[in-house]
Motif scaffolding. Structure first.
Motif, PDB file in Angstrom:
ATOM      1  N   ALA A 171       0.846  -1.205   0.000  1.00 49.59           N
ATOM      2  CA  ALA A 171       0.000   0.000   0.000  1.00 49.59           C
ATOM      3  C   ALA A 171       0.877   1.249   0.000  1.00 49.59           C
ATOM      4  N   GLY A 172       1.977   1.211   0.768  1.00 46.17           N
ATOM      5  CA  GLY A 172       2.905   2.343   0.797  1.00 46.17           C
ATOM      6  C   GLY A 172       3.551   2.546  -0.565  1.00 46.17           C
ATOM      7  N   LEU A 173       3.917   1.450  -1.224  1.00 47.95           N
ATOM      8  CA  LEU A 173       4.518   1.551  -2.556  1.00 47.95           C
ATOM      9  C   LEU A 173       3.513   2.146  -3.542  1.00 47.95           C
ATOM     10  N   ALA A 174       2.259   1.712  -3.429  1.00 47.13           N
ATOM     11  CA  ALA A 174       1.221   2.203  -4.358  1.00 47.13           C
ATOM     12  C   ALA A 174       1.020   3.699  -4.183  1.00 47.13           C
ATOM     13  N   VAL A 183       2.902  -1.882 -13.127  1.00 47.33           N
ATOM     14  CA  VAL A 183       3.339  -2.736 -12.024  1.00 47.33           C
ATOM     15  C   VAL A 183       3.319  -4.181 -12.510  1.00 47.33           C
ATOM     16  N   TYR A 184       4.427  -4.884 -12.352  1.00 49.60           N
ATOM     17  CA  TYR A 184       4.528  -6.287 -12.749  1.00 49.60           C
ATOM     18  C   TYR A 184       4.768  -7.117 -11.502  1.00 49.60           C
ATOM     19  N   CYS A 185       3.941  -8.158 -11.336  1.00 47.64           N
ATOM     20  CA  CYS A 185       4.054  -8.968 -10.123  1.00 47.64           C
ATOM     21  C   CYS A 185       4.069 -10.448 -10.481  1.00 47.64           C
ATOM     22  N   CYS A 186       5.055 -11.169  -9.967  1.00 55.68           N
ATOM     23  CA  CYS A 186       5.106 -12.620 -10.141  1.00 55.68           C
ATOM     24  C   CYS A 186       5.574 -13.220  -8.827  1.00 55.68           C
ATOM     25  N   GLY A 187       4.786 -14.127  -8.299  1.00 58.82           N
ATOM     26  CA  GLY A 187       5.142 -14.712  -7.008  1.00 58.82           C
ATOM     27  C   GLY A 187       4.024 -15.605  -6.529  1.00 58.82           C
ATOM     28  N   PRO A 188       4.037 -15.945  -5.248  1.00 64.22           N
ATOM     29  CA  PRO A 188       2.993 -16.824  -4.722  1.00 64.22           C
ATOM     30  C   PRO A 188       1.620 -16.134  -4.723  1.00 64.22           C
ATOM     31  N   ALA A 194      -2.311  -9.693  -2.632  1.00 59.55           N
ATOM     32  CA  ALA A 194      -1.999  -8.417  -1.979  1.00 59.55           C
ATOM     33  C   ALA A 194      -1.812  -7.316  -3.019  1.00 59.55           C
ATOM     34  N   ALA A 195      -1.158  -7.637  -4.135  1.00 59.37           N
ATOM     35  CA  ALA A 195      -0.960  -6.631  -5.192  1.00 59.37           C
ATOM     36  C   ALA A 195      -2.293  -6.251  -5.823  1.00 59.37           C
ATOM     37  N   GLU A 196      -3.153  -7.252  -6.035  1.00 62.94           N
ATOM     38  CA  GLU A 196      -4.458  -6.957  -6.642  1.00 62.94           C
ATOM     39  C   GLU A 196      -5.316  -6.082  -5.736  1.00 62.94           C
ATOM     40  N   ASP A 202      -5.898  -1.981 -14.232  1.00 67.55           N
ATOM     41  CA  ASP A 202      -5.400  -1.621 -15.566  1.00 67.55           C
ATOM     42  C   ASP A 202      -3.905  -1.306 -15.566  1.00 67.55           C
ATOM     43  N   ARG A 203      -3.283  -1.249 -14.390  1.00 64.41           N
ATOM     44  CA  ARG A 203      -1.836  -0.997 -14.349  1.00 64.41           C
ATOM     45  C   ARG A 203      -1.060  -2.218 -13.874  1.00 64.41           C
ATOM     46  N   LEU A 204      -1.788  -3.212 -13.366  1.00 68.49           N
ATOM     47  CA  LEU A 204      -1.127  -4.370 -12.758  1.00 68.49           C
ATOM     48  C   LEU A 204      -1.061  -5.537 -13.743  1.00 68.49           C
ATOM     49  N   HIS A 205       0.123  -6.065 -13.938  1.00 72.17           N
ATOM     50  CA  HIS A 205       0.337  -7.217 -14.810  1.00 72.17           C
ATOM     51  C   HIS A 205       0.859  -8.352 -13.930  1.00 72.17           C
ATOM     52  N   THR A 206       0.177  -9.493 -13.999  1.00 75.17           N
ATOM     53  CA  THR A 206       0.567 -10.588 -13.106  1.00 75.17           C
ATOM     54  C   THR A 206       0.849 -11.853 -13.909  1.00 75.17           C
ATOM     55  N   GLU A 207       1.686 -12.684 -13.341  1.00 68.69           N
ATOM     56  CA  GLU A 207       1.859 -14.029 -13.895  1.00 68.69           C
ATOM     57  C   GLU A 207       1.763 -15.011 -12.743  1.00 68.69           C
ATOM     58  N   ARG A 208       0.964 -16.061 -12.964  1.00 66.41           N
ATOM     59  CA  ARG A 208       0.708 -17.034 -11.901  1.00 66.41           C
ATOM     60  C   ARG A 208       1.426 -18.343 -12.170  1.00 66.41           C
ATOM     61  N   PHE A 209       1.847 -18.991 -11.083  1.00 67.67           N
ATOM     62  CA  PHE A 209       2.376 -20.354 -11.197  1.00 67.67           C
ATOM     63  C   PHE A 209       1.220 -21.350 -11.194  1.00 67.67           C
ATOM     64  N   HIS A 210       0.159 -20.994 -10.480  1.00 62.56           N
ATOM     65  CA  HIS A 210      -0.983 -21.897 -10.344  1.00 62.56           C
ATOM     66  C   HIS A 210      -2.248 -21.067 -10.562  1.00 62.56           C
ATOM     67  N   PRO A 211      -3.347 -21.709 -10.968  1.00 64.85           N
ATOM     68  CA  PRO A 211      -4.558 -20.939 -11.226  1.00 64.85           C
ATOM     69  C   PRO A 211      -5.116 -20.294  -9.966  1.00 64.85           C
TER      70      PRO A 211
END
Ligand code: FES
Length: 302
Positions: A171-174, A183-188, A194-196, A202-211
């Motif tokens: 939240a502080g970063l946002a 913003v690009y986020c990849c992780g658990p 938390a990022a979502e 419309d600014r957040l791009h995510t990649e998931r390891f699992h659905p």
């Protein structure tokens, strides 16, 4: 498929190995930051790994794999049985996590989720665009590439061993971010959630390891018409489109079978697909392992 030879296999963090795969027959297919490849493992499993080397190096690909005790056998095979010099077939690179132009980038990585982010940060920094990375992991010992990031990017990178420092304050970063930054986020899953919760979609791009955990209406049967062969395949409620096509003798490539890798992409000619993937299918495409149909029939370019 492209044939490669394992040129290096190094343990780079607790339970993480890095592999350098050299093209066995000359240069490998080009790729861009965010891309991944399928590894066709000798135990018949196909697994996806983000490319984390240098896109300018056409002779080899670099990937990293964390050992997952609850895995379905892919990471265990890599850690226990692969050795330097072994031949390995890999797919052409695919990219569902491309770097879009932006005036500023914030990268968020958790654990092995650092792999697609590494070349992205390098590309963003190389272009002179303001870019920063917050990289979280349980302890420093479990975080691959932490030293490489510090030495290459210095203050652009904040390494957060969460057992000592707690989770980063998203939240502080946002609040401090340029409103037009990407913003690009990849992780658990917990990091993605938390990022979502704090960054606009419309600014957040995510990649998931699992659905992601989501619920859908109960499955209903439908027909898949294969436009090129003229055959119609019935897809019952208890079978996926991918399974029904394979059982009917239409080979379709697949990898994760969870709607996150993109291996099973099909072109839809007509009909109304019900998208259940976590990639975001482009118009006119669908992922046969998880997606179904809202209409009673789909015509596919098969
Ligand atoms: S097999 Fe991975 S998205 Fe379908």
């Amino acid at each position: 498929m492209q044939q490669t030879i394992i040129e290096r296999l190094d343990r780079i963090a607790e339970d993480v190995v890095s592999l350098v795969l050299r093209g066995a027959a000359g240069p490998l297919a080009p790729w861009e930051p965010g891309a991944h490849i399928d590894l066709a493992l000798p135990n018949w499993l196909t697994r996806q790994y983000s490319l984390c080397g240098d896109p300018a190096d056409r002779d080899s690909y670099r990937i990293a794999a964390r050992y997952e005790p609850l895995s379905r056998g892919g990471s265990e095979y890599i850690h226990r049985f692969l050795r330097r010099g072994r031949a390995l077939d890999v797919s052409l690179p695919r990219n569902h996590f491309p770097l879009v132009p932006a005036p500023e980038y914030l990268f968020l990585a958790g654990g092995i989720g650092i792999t697609p982010i590494l070349p992205m940060l390098r590309a963003a920094a190389g272009s002179g665009t303001p870019a920063s990375l917050v990289y979280a992991g349980g302890t420093l010992a479990t975080m691959p590439f932490a030293d490489e990031l510090r030495s290459s990017h210095g203050e652009r990178v904040r390494i957060v061993p969460t057992r000592q420092q707690g989770r980063p304050d998203l939240a502080g970063l946002a609040a401090a971010l340029d409103p037009a930054a990407a913003v690009y986020c990849c992780g658990p899953a917990s990091m993605l959630a938390a990022a979502e919760a704090v960054f606009p979609a419309d600014r957040l791009h995510t990649e998931r390891f699992h659905p992601a955990v989501r619920s859908f209406a109960p499955n209903t049967p439908f027909e898949a018409v294969c436009a090129r062969s003229g055959r119609t395949v019935r897809v019952p409620a208890d079978e996926s489109l991918l399974e029904a096509l394979i059982h009917a003798g239409h080979p379709v490539a697949s990898g994760c079978r969870e709607g996150v890798c993109g291996s099973c992409e099909l072109t839809v000619v007509t009909g109304d697909p019900e998208h259940r993937d976590d990639i975001g299918a482009p118009a006119g495409r669908m992922y046969a392992c998880v997606s179904r149909a809202l209409s009673s029939r789909l015509v596919l370019d098969l």
